[in-house]
Design an enzyme around this catalytic site. Structure first.
Site, PDB file in Angstrom:
ATOM      1  N   GLU A  12       0.825  -1.207   0.000  1.00  0.00           N
ATOM      2  CA  GLU A  12       0.000   0.000   0.000  1.00  0.00           C
ATOM      3  C   GLU A  12       0.857   1.254   0.000  1.00  0.00           C
ATOM      4  O   GLU A  12       0.422   2.319  -0.400  1.00  0.00           O
ATOM      5  CB  GLU A  12      -0.886   0.028   1.253  1.00  0.00           C
ATOM      6  CG  GLU A  12      -1.857  -1.110   1.333  1.00  0.00           C
ATOM      7  CD  GLU A  12      -2.556  -1.144   2.676  1.00  0.00           C
ATOM      8  OE1 GLU A  12      -3.752  -1.422   2.679  1.00  0.00           O
ATOM      9  OE2 GLU A  12      -1.927  -0.896   3.716  1.00  0.00           O
ATOM     10  N   ASP A 217     -12.256  -7.527   2.107  1.00  0.00           N
ATOM     11  CA  ASP A 217     -12.858  -8.840   2.381  1.00  0.00           C
ATOM     12  C   ASP A 217     -14.104  -8.660   3.223  1.00  0.00           C
ATOM     13  O   ASP A 217     -14.388  -7.572   3.712  1.00  0.00           O
ATOM     14  CB  ASP A 217     -11.833  -9.726   3.103  1.00  0.00           C
ATOM     15  CG  ASP A 217     -11.406  -9.111   4.429  1.00  0.00           C
ATOM     16  OD1 ASP A 217     -12.087  -9.349   5.427  1.00  0.00           O
ATOM     17  OD2 ASP A 217     -10.409  -8.360   4.476  1.00  0.00           O
TER      18      ASP A 217
HETATM   19  N1  SAH Z   1      -2.471 -12.025   5.417  1.00  0.00           N
HETATM   20  C1  SAH Z   1      -1.712 -10.830   5.697  1.00  0.00           C
HETATM   21  C2  SAH Z   1      -2.113 -10.340   7.036  1.00  0.00           C
HETATM   22  C3  SAH Z   1      -2.759  -9.080   6.928  1.00  0.00           C
HETATM   23  S1  SAH Z   1      -3.445  -8.606   8.434  1.00  0.00           S
HETATM   24  C4  SAH Z   1      -0.258 -11.137   5.671  1.00  0.00           C
HETATM   25  O1  SAH Z   1       0.078 -12.290   5.667  1.00  0.00           O
HETATM   26  O2  SAH Z   1       0.545 -10.201   5.636  1.00  0.00           O
HETATM   27  C5  SAH Z   1      -4.677  -7.622   7.862  1.00  0.00           C
HETATM   28  C6  SAH Z   1      -4.357  -6.176   7.576  1.00  0.00           C
HETATM   29  O3  SAH Z   1      -5.439  -5.681   6.829  1.00  0.00           O
HETATM   30  C7  SAH Z   1      -4.331  -5.334   8.828  1.00  0.00           C
HETATM   31  O4  SAH Z   1      -3.497  -4.227   8.616  1.00  0.00           O
HETATM   32  C8  SAH Z   1      -5.791  -4.935   9.029  1.00  0.00           C
HETATM   33  O5  SAH Z   1      -5.905  -3.604   9.465  1.00  0.00           O
HETATM   34  C9  SAH Z   1      -6.436  -5.101   7.658  1.00  0.00           C
HETATM   35  N2  SAH Z   1      -7.585  -6.010   7.535  1.00  0.00           N
HETATM   36  C10 SAH Z   1      -8.140  -6.370   6.364  1.00  0.00           C
HETATM   37  N3  SAH Z   1      -9.152  -7.232   6.536  1.00  0.00           N
HETATM   38  C11 SAH Z   1      -9.257  -7.446   7.852  1.00  0.00           C
HETATM   39  C12 SAH Z   1     -10.109  -8.282   8.640  1.00  0.00           C
HETATM   40  N4  SAH Z   1     -11.041  -9.058   8.098  1.00  0.00           N
HETATM   41  N5  SAH Z   1      -9.933  -8.278   9.983  1.00  0.00           N
HETATM   42  C13 SAH Z   1      -8.976  -7.512  10.533  1.00  0.00           C
HETATM   43  N6  SAH Z   1      -8.145  -6.718   9.838  1.00  0.00           N
HETATM   44  C14 SAH Z   1      -8.267  -6.666   8.504  1.00  0.00           C
END
Ligand code: SAH
Length: 264
Positions: A12, A217
């Site tokens: 991002e 999502d």
């Molecule tokens: N799968 C990713 C993890 C991302 S964590 C990895 O392996 O790097 C999720 C990030 O997106 C966080 O910064 C959070 O703020 C945001 N986010 C997006 N969808 C989310 C959800 N369903 N629940 C919590 N945070 C979410």
């Protein structure tokens, strides 16, 4: 003004740092802070990493060490309500830490000793953000996001929502938990992991902030599917173009000094 721009994920942030004029990097507390100008606005870009502590530490450093006067958080989030779809944009009107629960000593969600459950971002900055988000969808969206990606993620007519954003140290991927949270927090539009921590820091330090999220999502069992693809090909474009529009707007119409207000 000196604008601090926090992103949670590297993808991002990439485009913003590339667009920066005269960038200089300073490493502090295991983070890279990029100072320079973004569309003629004095800015500092930084990756917070994920979660409330990471975000709070980053926001504090931006203010205390880099002297930013305003903070903008751009990122992705899970939909907090059925009316919110993947590809929509959420601008926070209030932020709550959904995993804060010191009951029965304090009411659920209340951050002890602040008397607050909800933290409010700066109204002017949030308004500028929503305007930039609307303009992005009307004018840039079709060019910025390829047809293939629009089809893959079923991005037909994305909308901008304003409402409550809930943050916690959990990736929400459970329909039942989300529904319970939605019922406990009226007006919920998105769930994520950093915004409310930044909002608390900014409230306590008296710095105006605003939070914008692209919905990646549905915060259910499918939440992790194609998450990184969405971040790279869709959300990064949203963040880039909306930040560009906000910076241009701030240059043309500087913000009026505003009092930082608390929540309820
Ligand atoms: N799968 C990713 C993890 C991302 S964590 C990895 O392996 O790097 C999720 C990030 O997106 C966080 O910064 C959070 O703020 C945001 N986010 C997006 N969808 C989310 C959800 N369903 N629940 C919590 N945070 C979410």
């Amino acid at each position: 003004m000196r604008l601090g721009i926090i992103s949670a994920l590297a993808e991002e942030q990439l485009g913003l740092v590339e667009a920066m004029r005269g960038p200089s990097k300073l490493i502090h507390g295991m983070r890279d802070y990029w100072a320079g100008t973004l569309w003629e606005i004095d800015a500092v870009c930084v990756l917070s990493r994920i979660g409330k502590v990471a975000a709070a530490m980053t926001a504090t450093t931006l203010v205390e060490k880099f002297g930013v006067t305003h903070i903008l958080f751009t990122g992705v989030a899970g939909a907090g309500d059925k009316t919110v779809q993947v590809g929509d944009i959420v601008v926070a009107e209030a932020l709550v830490q959904h995993d804060m629960d010191a009951s029965p000593l304090f009411p659920r969600f209340e951050v002890p000793l602040t008397g607050l459950t909800h933290f409010q971002p700066d109204q002017q900055l949030s308004l500028r953000l929503s305007r930039a988000a609307h303009e992005f969808l009307e004018r840039d969206f079709l060019d910025a996001i390829s047809e293939g990606e629009r089809q893959a993620f079923r991005l037909a007519q994305p909308r901008v929502h304003r409402g409550l954003v809930a943050s916690g140290d959990q990736f929400m991927n459970d329909r039942v938990r989300l529904e319970a949270l939605n019922a406990a927090l009226p007006g919920l539009v998105a769930v994520e992991m950093e915004g409310a921590a930044v909002a608390q820091v900014c409230y306590e330090l008296g710095v105006p902030c605003a939070v914008i999220r692209t919905v990646s999502d549905n915060a259910n069992e499918n939440a992790a599917t194609d998450f990184m693809r969405f971040v790279k090909s869709v959300a990064a474009q949203y963040a880039f173009h909306i930040t560009r529009r906000v910076c241009r707007d701030l240059l043309k119409y500087p913000l009026q000094p505003s009092r930082v207000s608390a929540g309820t």
